[in-house]
Design a protein around this motif. Structure first.
Motif, PDB file in Angstrom:
ATOM      1  N   ALA A 169       0.875  -1.182   0.000  1.00 53.70           N
ATOM      2  CA  ALA A 169       0.000   0.000   0.000  1.00 53.70           C
ATOM      3  C   ALA A 169       0.910   1.230   0.000  1.00 53.70           C
ATOM      4  O   ALA A 169       2.070   1.135   0.410  1.00 53.70           O
ATOM      5  CB  ALA A 169      -0.894   0.003   1.237  1.00 53.70           C
ATOM      6  N   ASP A 216      -1.156   5.807   3.141  1.00 57.75           N
ATOM      7  CA  ASP A 216      -2.216   4.934   3.682  1.00 57.75           C
ATOM      8  C   ASP A 216      -1.699   4.118   4.866  1.00 57.75           C
ATOM      9  O   ASP A 216      -2.428   3.911   5.854  1.00 57.75           O
ATOM     10  CB  ASP A 216      -2.737   3.999   2.591  1.00 57.75           C
ATOM     11  CG  ASP A 216      -3.477   4.739   1.475  1.00 57.75           C
ATOM     12  OD1 ASP A 216      -3.804   5.939   1.656  1.00 57.75           O
ATOM     13  OD2 ASP A 216      -3.694   4.123   0.413  1.00 57.75           O
ATOM     14  N   PHE A 260      -3.052  -3.650   5.861  1.00 56.24           N
ATOM     15  CA  PHE A 260      -2.660  -4.047   4.500  1.00 56.24           C
ATOM     16  C   PHE A 260      -1.745  -5.272   4.561  1.00 56.24           C
ATOM     17  O   PHE A 260      -1.029  -5.467   5.541  1.00 56.24           O
ATOM     18  CB  PHE A 260      -1.922  -2.888   3.807  1.00 56.24           C
ATOM     19  CG  PHE A 260      -2.718  -1.625   3.787  1.00 56.24           C
ATOM     20  CD1 PHE A 260      -3.777  -1.464   2.897  1.00 56.24           C
ATOM     21  CD2 PHE A 260      -2.427  -0.586   4.666  1.00 56.24           C
ATOM     22  CE1 PHE A 260      -4.519  -0.291   2.889  1.00 56.24           C
ATOM     23  CE2 PHE A 260      -3.162   0.585   4.668  1.00 56.24           C
ATOM     24  CZ  PHE A 260      -4.217   0.730   3.770  1.00 56.24           C
TER      25      PHE A 260
END
Length: 182
Positions: A101, A105, A114
């Motif tokens: 990611a 983020d 993630f």
């Protein structure tokens, strides 16, 4: 003539060589090398130990760095694994993870949001099956969305072995497997 010269040289060597009171037939005492001396020390035999227990993951978020790698993020952070069970003690070191990611983020989300692949390089000090132990440890695996880790702990230099690790990112989990204590 040549044979006479060789015989005279050989006789002279025998006479000079025996000048210390010994004879050529006396055994020569062995010269002790480092290896010979180490065999006199009591060696502890290696033994296999089946291990199981828990570990807690303690993350020092003040050391966290995030570096963009294309559309992914390289995360680095210091931390510690604290073991209980057959293995008792702590392993401290650094974890490097490639999070799938963007770094913006990753920075705005809790650990495990993630997927990622990670490797922790650690030094362990403690006991294994009650015996004092020190070893290098590699903790490797994949973090699934939600934070579940299917990983392995690889011990080397003092304790040898590969252990299965079922864990939660930044929390800890369970370990099991065989090690050899040296």
């Amino acid at each position: 003539m040549r044979i006479l010269r060789l015989a005279a040289t050989g006789t002279a060597l025998l006479i000079v060589g025996c000048g210390d009171g010994g004879t050529i037939l006396d055994p020569t005492p062995p010269t002790l090398s480092g290896q010979d001396q180490s065999s006199e020390l009591a060696a502890r035999p290696a033994r296999q130990v089946q291990t199981s227990g828990d570990f807690a993951a303690i993350v020092d978020f003040s050391t966290l760095t995030l570096t963009p790698r294309g559309r992914n993020c390289l995360l680095q952070v210091n931390g510690e694994l604290v073991f209980t069970g057959t293995i008792e003690g702590s392993a401290t070191g650094r974890t490097t993870a490639l999070v799938f990611a963007p770094c913006a983020d990753v920075a705005a989300s809790p650990p495990g949001t993630f997927p990622d692949v990670f490797k922790s390089e650690l030094v362990f000090e403690g006991t294994v099956d009650g015996e004092p132990a020190r070893a290098n440890v590699l903790y490797m695996g994949r973090v699934q969305p939600g934070g579940r880790i299917a990983g392995r702990l690889v011990f080397s230099n003092g304790v040898q072995g590969r252990l299965a690790a079922d864990a939660q990112v930044a929390v800890g989990g369970e370990y099991s497997g065989m090690v050899v204590i040296r």
